[in-house]
Design a protein around this motif. Structure first.
Motif, PDB file in Angstrom:
ATOM      1  N   GLU A 122       0.827  -1.220   0.000  1.00 57.06           N
ATOM      2  CA  GLU A 122       0.000   0.000   0.000  1.00 57.06           C
ATOM      3  C   GLU A 122       0.859   1.267   0.000  1.00 57.06           C
ATOM      4  O   GLU A 122       0.493   2.277  -0.586  1.00 57.06           O
ATOM      5  CB  GLU A 122      -0.951   0.009   1.206  1.00 57.06           C
ATOM      6  N   GLU A 123       2.011   1.183   0.693  1.00 53.69           N
ATOM      7  CA  GLU A 123       2.940   2.319   0.765  1.00 53.69           C
ATOM      8  C   GLU A 123       3.476   2.637  -0.647  1.00 53.69           C
ATOM      9  O   GLU A 123       3.580   3.800  -1.047  1.00 53.69           O
ATOM     10  CB  GLU A 123       4.090   1.866   1.675  1.00 53.69           C
ATOM     11  N   ILE A 124       3.788   1.592  -1.390  1.00 48.80           N
ATOM     12  CA  ILE A 124       4.306   1.774  -2.759  1.00 48.80           C
ATOM     13  C   ILE A 124       3.216   2.369  -3.649  1.00 48.80           C
ATOM     14  O   ILE A 124       3.449   3.325  -4.394  1.00 48.80           O
ATOM     15  CB  ILE A 124       4.775   0.418  -3.349  1.00 48.80           C
ATOM     16  N   VAL A 125       2.019   1.798  -3.538  1.00 42.76           N
ATOM     17  CA  VAL A 125       0.922   2.246  -4.407  1.00 42.76           C
ATOM     18  C   VAL A 125       0.582   3.714  -4.119  1.00 42.76           C
ATOM     19  O   VAL A 125       0.283   4.487  -5.035  1.00 42.76           O
ATOM     20  CB  VAL A 125      -0.309   1.315  -4.250  1.00 42.76           C
ATOM     21  N   LYS A 126       0.694   4.109  -2.857  1.00 41.92           N
ATOM     22  CA  LYS A 126       0.442   5.507  -2.486  1.00 41.92           C
ATOM     23  C   LYS A 126       1.414   6.444  -3.227  1.00 41.92           C
ATOM     24  O   LYS A 126       1.023   7.489  -3.743  1.00 41.92           O
ATOM     25  CB  LYS A 126       0.643   5.663  -0.970  1.00 41.92           C
ATOM     26  N   VAL A 168       3.161   2.477 -14.798  1.00 40.81           N
ATOM     27  CA  VAL A 168       4.132   1.964 -13.829  1.00 40.81           C
ATOM     28  C   VAL A 168       4.982   0.891 -14.504  1.00 40.81           C
ATOM     29  O   VAL A 168       4.457   0.076 -15.265  1.00 40.81           O
ATOM     30  CB  VAL A 168       3.397   1.324 -12.630  1.00 40.81           C
ATOM     31  N   THR A 169       6.285   0.903 -14.215  1.00 40.93           N
ATOM     32  CA  THR A 169       7.159  -0.179 -14.685  1.00 40.93           C
ATOM     33  C   THR A 169       7.783  -0.846 -13.469  1.00 40.93           C
ATOM     34  O   THR A 169       8.262  -0.169 -12.560  1.00 40.93           O
ATOM     35  CB  THR A 169       8.265   0.364 -15.612  1.00 40.93           C
ATOM     36  N   ILE A 170       7.736  -2.171 -13.476  1.00 41.30           N
ATOM     37  CA  ILE A 170       8.386  -2.906 -12.390  1.00 41.30           C
ATOM     38  C   ILE A 170       9.684  -3.475 -12.938  1.00 41.30           C
ATOM     39  O   ILE A 170       9.697  -4.166 -13.957  1.00 41.30           O
ATOM     40  CB  ILE A 170       7.461  -4.007 -11.843  1.00 41.30           C
ATOM     41  N   SER A 171      10.779  -3.114 -12.251  1.00 43.44           N
ATOM     42  CA  SER A 171      12.097  -3.501 -12.735  1.00 43.44           C
ATOM     43  C   SER A 171      12.871  -4.155 -11.595  1.00 43.44           C
ATOM     44  O   SER A 171      12.315  -4.503 -10.562  1.00 43.44           O
ATOM     45  CB  SER A 171      12.797  -2.238 -13.262  1.00 43.44           C
ATOM     46  N   PHE A 211      10.551 -11.221 -10.539  1.00 45.32           N
ATOM     47  CA  PHE A 211       9.897 -12.510 -10.268  1.00 45.32           C
ATOM     48  C   PHE A 211      10.540 -13.278  -9.109  1.00 45.32           C
ATOM     49  O   PHE A 211      10.024 -14.318  -8.702  1.00 45.32           O
ATOM     50  CB  PHE A 211       9.888 -13.372 -11.535  1.00 45.32           C
ATOM     51  N   VAL A 212      11.659 -12.776  -8.570  1.00 47.17           N
ATOM     52  CA  VAL A 212      12.284 -13.456  -7.423  1.00 47.17           C
ATOM     53  C   VAL A 212      11.345 -13.401  -6.210  1.00 47.17           C
ATOM     54  O   VAL A 212      11.177 -14.379  -5.490  1.00 47.17           O
ATOM     55  CB  VAL A 212      13.663 -12.818  -7.098  1.00 47.17           C
ATOM     56  N   GLN A 213      10.705 -12.249  -5.995  1.00 44.31           N
ATOM     57  CA  GLN A 213       9.749 -12.116  -4.873  1.00 44.31           C
ATOM     58  C   GLN A 213       8.345 -12.353  -5.444  1.00 44.31           C
ATOM     59  O   GLN A 213       7.512 -11.443  -5.468  1.00 44.31           O
ATOM     60  CB  GLN A 213       9.846 -10.727  -4.265  1.00 44.31           C
ATOM     61  N   PHE A 214       8.100 -13.554  -5.902  1.00 48.53           N
ATOM     62  CA  PHE A 214       6.946 -13.800  -6.764  1.00 48.53           C
ATOM     63  C   PHE A 214       5.591 -13.523  -6.097  1.00 48.53           C
ATOM     64  O   PHE A 214       4.739 -12.842  -6.675  1.00 48.53           O
ATOM     65  CB  PHE A 214       6.993 -15.231  -7.305  1.00 48.53           C
ATOM     66  N   ASP A 215       5.382 -14.048  -4.884  1.00 50.28           N
ATOM     67  CA  ASP A 215       4.060 -13.868  -4.251  1.00 50.28           C
ATOM     68  C   ASP A 215       3.774 -12.386  -4.006  1.00 50.28           C
ATOM     69  O   ASP A 215       2.664 -11.905  -4.255  1.00 50.28           O
ATOM     70  CB  ASP A 215       3.980 -14.655  -2.933  1.00 50.28           C
ATOM     71  N   ALA A 216       4.799 -11.676  -3.537  1.00 50.15           N
ATOM     72  CA  ALA A 216       4.622 -10.239  -3.277  1.00 50.15           C
ATOM     73  C   ALA A 216       4.416  -9.487  -4.595  1.00 50.15           C
ATOM     74  O   ALA A 216       3.638  -8.527  -4.664  1.00 50.15           O
ATOM     75  CB  ALA A 216       5.831  -9.690  -2.536  1.00 50.15           C
ATOM     76  N   LEU A 217       5.094  -9.946  -5.646  1.00 53.54           N
ATOM     77  CA  LEU A 217       4.932  -9.307  -6.962  1.00 53.54           C
ATOM     78  C   LEU A 217       3.482  -9.419  -7.437  1.00 53.54           C
ATOM     79  O   LEU A 217       2.885  -8.440  -7.900  1.00 53.54           O
ATOM     80  CB  LEU A 217       5.872  -9.963  -7.991  1.00 53.54           C
ATOM     81  N   ILE A 218       2.911 -10.618  -7.301  1.00 54.13           N
ATOM     82  CA  ILE A 218       1.521 -10.823  -7.750  1.00 54.13           C
ATOM     83  C   ILE A 218       0.580  -9.905  -6.960  1.00 54.13           C
ATOM     84  O   ILE A 218      -0.327  -9.283  -7.524  1.00 54.13           O
ATOM     85  CB  ILE A 218       1.113 -12.314  -7.611  1.00 54.13           C
ATOM     86  N   THR A 224      -2.866  -5.089  -7.056  1.00 55.16           N
ATOM     87  CA  THR A 224      -3.243  -3.796  -6.465  1.00 55.16           C
ATOM     88  C   THR A 224      -3.114  -2.677  -7.495  1.00 55.16           C
ATOM     89  O   THR A 224      -3.975  -1.803  -7.588  1.00 55.16           O
ATOM     90  CB  THR A 224      -2.361  -3.491  -5.227  1.00 55.16           C
ATOM     91  N   LEU A 225      -2.051  -2.718  -8.308  1.00 54.86           N
ATOM     92  CA  LEU A 225      -1.878  -1.682  -9.339  1.00 54.86           C
ATOM     93  C   LEU A 225      -3.011  -1.747 -10.357  1.00 54.86           C
ATOM     94  O   LEU A 225      -3.536  -0.722 -10.794  1.00 54.86           O
ATOM     95  CB  LEU A 225      -0.521  -1.853 -10.046  1.00 54.86           C
ATOM     96  N   LYS A 226      -3.416  -2.966 -10.719  1.00 51.40           N
ATOM     97  CA  LYS A 226      -4.482  -3.106 -11.726  1.00 51.40           C
ATOM     98  C   LYS A 226      -5.839  -2.667 -11.174  1.00 51.40           C
ATOM     99  O   LYS A 226      -6.695  -2.210 -11.931  1.00 51.40           O
ATOM    100  CB  LYS A 226      -4.557  -4.544 -12.253  1.00 51.40           C
ATOM    101  N   LYS A 227      -6.015  -2.792  -9.844  1.00 55.00           N
ATOM    102  CA  LYS A 227      -7.269  -2.301  -9.238  1.00 55.00           C
ATOM    103  C   LYS A 227      -7.428  -0.809  -9.499  1.00 55.00           C
ATOM    104  O   LYS A 227      -8.524  -0.283  -9.558  1.00 55.00           O
ATOM    105  CB  LYS A 227      -7.240  -2.545  -7.721  1.00 55.00           C
ATOM    106  N   HIS A 228      -6.297  -0.113  -9.639  1.00 59.29           N
ATOM    107  CA  HIS A 228      -6.329   1.333  -9.904  1.00 59.29           C
ATOM    108  C   HIS A 228      -6.280   1.624 -11.402  1.00 59.29           C
ATOM    109  O   HIS A 228      -6.052   2.761 -11.803  1.00 59.29           O
ATOM    110  CB  HIS A 228      -5.169   2.024  -9.180  1.00 59.29           C
ATOM    111  N   ASP A 229      -6.432   0.573 -12.196  1.00 59.01           N
ATOM    112  CA  ASP A 229      -6.519   0.710 -13.648  1.00 59.01           C
ATOM    113  C   ASP A 229      -5.268   1.367 -14.260  1.00 59.01           C
ATOM    114  O   ASP A 229      -5.370   2.199 -15.159  1.00 59.01           O
ATOM    115  CB  ASP A 229      -7.785   1.525 -13.996  1.00 59.01           C
ATOM    116  N   LEU A 230      -4.100   0.999 -13.740  1.00 56.95           N
ATOM    117  CA  LEU A 230      -2.850   1.583 -14.242  1.00 56.95           C
ATOM    118  C   LEU A 230      -2.248   0.710 -15.338  1.00 56.95           C
ATOM    119  O   LEU A 230      -2.394  -0.519 -15.311  1.00 56.95           O
ATOM    120  CB  LEU A 230      -1.840   1.708 -13.091  1.00 56.95           C
TER     121      LEU A 230
END
Ligand code: SF4
Ligand code: SF4
Length: 298
Positions: A106-110, A126-129, A134-141, A146-152
């Protein structure tokens, strides 16, 4: 929680329009030209600037865990360090800093949402680099959802060095794939980067077959590795079989060298000159002949 190396607002590379780029920690490759070697591990890395350091040893004396010593060069032990920040606070010359921290999604999305008007006006997002996201896969998903919920608009920069199942799970949340294609020769790719060639090629080919209009192939052009004409032409020919958006050739640069120095790691390419885009102009024409758009730079 997710381990983040850096968040860059108003980025204009790595996807269309104005973007926020989130650099995640952790990588399964070890490319010797890497511009972000501090992202290879998931934990925060202590960066030590030799040029600023006056060897007062305040960091060593104040560390409660004996994680710093000089023998005679500065040495930091990530196994015993508790990231208490005492050394950083006690350095009189600001020669120490940590790179990376753990953050709530949530802190990142803010932070990302602060610039939503800029994304809308420029068709950005947004770009994820990384590192390798994919190393932190569960957190990435979780972050992607969350980003897609905001239609980004979400782009991801990736090495493809992980199971194909992961690509399939992430696919619904990603609008643009910027996937690395570092070498067409199995032995060279594996020896120099440590990646699994078959796995990487399976993922590149899967994306080029499944959603070619959402794929940009990226090739860092590295002298003494893949910068010869035979290799680059073979790679262009391979990619041109698929109707991908474009192939980006990224001329070698040494801008990450100071980070290698601050980690007291040897940068293998110190004697190499930075490449200029003009050295790669011929490949734009070669791409055209194959019906493939080639862009120089990211
Ligand atoms: S962060 Fe704390 S434990 Fe780690 S090296 Fe610095 S003083 Fe020592
Ligand atoms: S406290 Fe700072 S200046 Fe002093 S030895 Fe440590 S890093 Fe160098």
């Amino acid at each position: 929680m997710i381990n983040v190396s850096n968040i860059e607002r108003f980025a204009t590379h790595d996807g269309p329009g104005i973007r926020t780029t989130i650099f995640l920690k952790g990588c399964s490759l070890h490319c010797p030209w890497c511009a972000n070697p501090e992202t290879w591990v998931e934990y925060p890395v202590l960066m030590h600037d030799t040029k600023k350091c006056v060897r007062c040893f305040a960091c060593q004396k104040n560390c409660p865990n004996m994680a710093i010593h000089f023998d005679p060069e500065f040495k930091w032990n990530p196994q015993t360090c508790q990231h208490c920040n005492t050394c950083v606070e006690n350095c009189p010359l600001e020669a120490l800093e940590f790179s990376g921290k753990s953050m709530e999604i949530e802190e990142i999305v803010k932070i990302v949402l602060k610039d939503i008007d800029y994304y809308k006006n420029s068709q950005g997002g947004v770009t994820i680099s990384g590192g390798e996201a994919f190393v932190q896969f569960d957190a990435l998903i979780e972050l992607l959802k969350t980003l897609k919920k905001h239609d980004l608009h979400v782009a991801i920069e990736t090495t493809g060095n992980y199971s194909n199942e992961r690509i399939k799970r992430a696919l619904p949340y990603i609008d643009l794939w910027l996937i690395d294609f570092k070498h067409i020769d199995k032995e060279k790719l594996q020896k120099v980067t440590g990646g699994d060639y078959d796995q990487i090629m399976e993922n590149i080919t899967y994306l080029m077959n499944t959603c070619p209009d959402q794929v940009i192939i990226r090739t860092p052009v590295i002298p003494k590795f893949n910068a010869d004409q035979k290799t680059l032409c073979a790679m262009i020919e391979y990619v041109s079989k698929y109707p991908v958006k474009e192939m980006d050739l990224l001329p070698y640069h040494s801008l990450g060298k100071s980070k290698w120095d601050k980690m007291h790691k040897k940068y293998m390419y110190s004697d190499l000159k930075m490449m200029d885009k003009s050295e790669l102009l011929d490949y734009v024409e070669i791409g055209k002949k194959h019906g493939l758009k080639i862009k120089l730079g990211g």
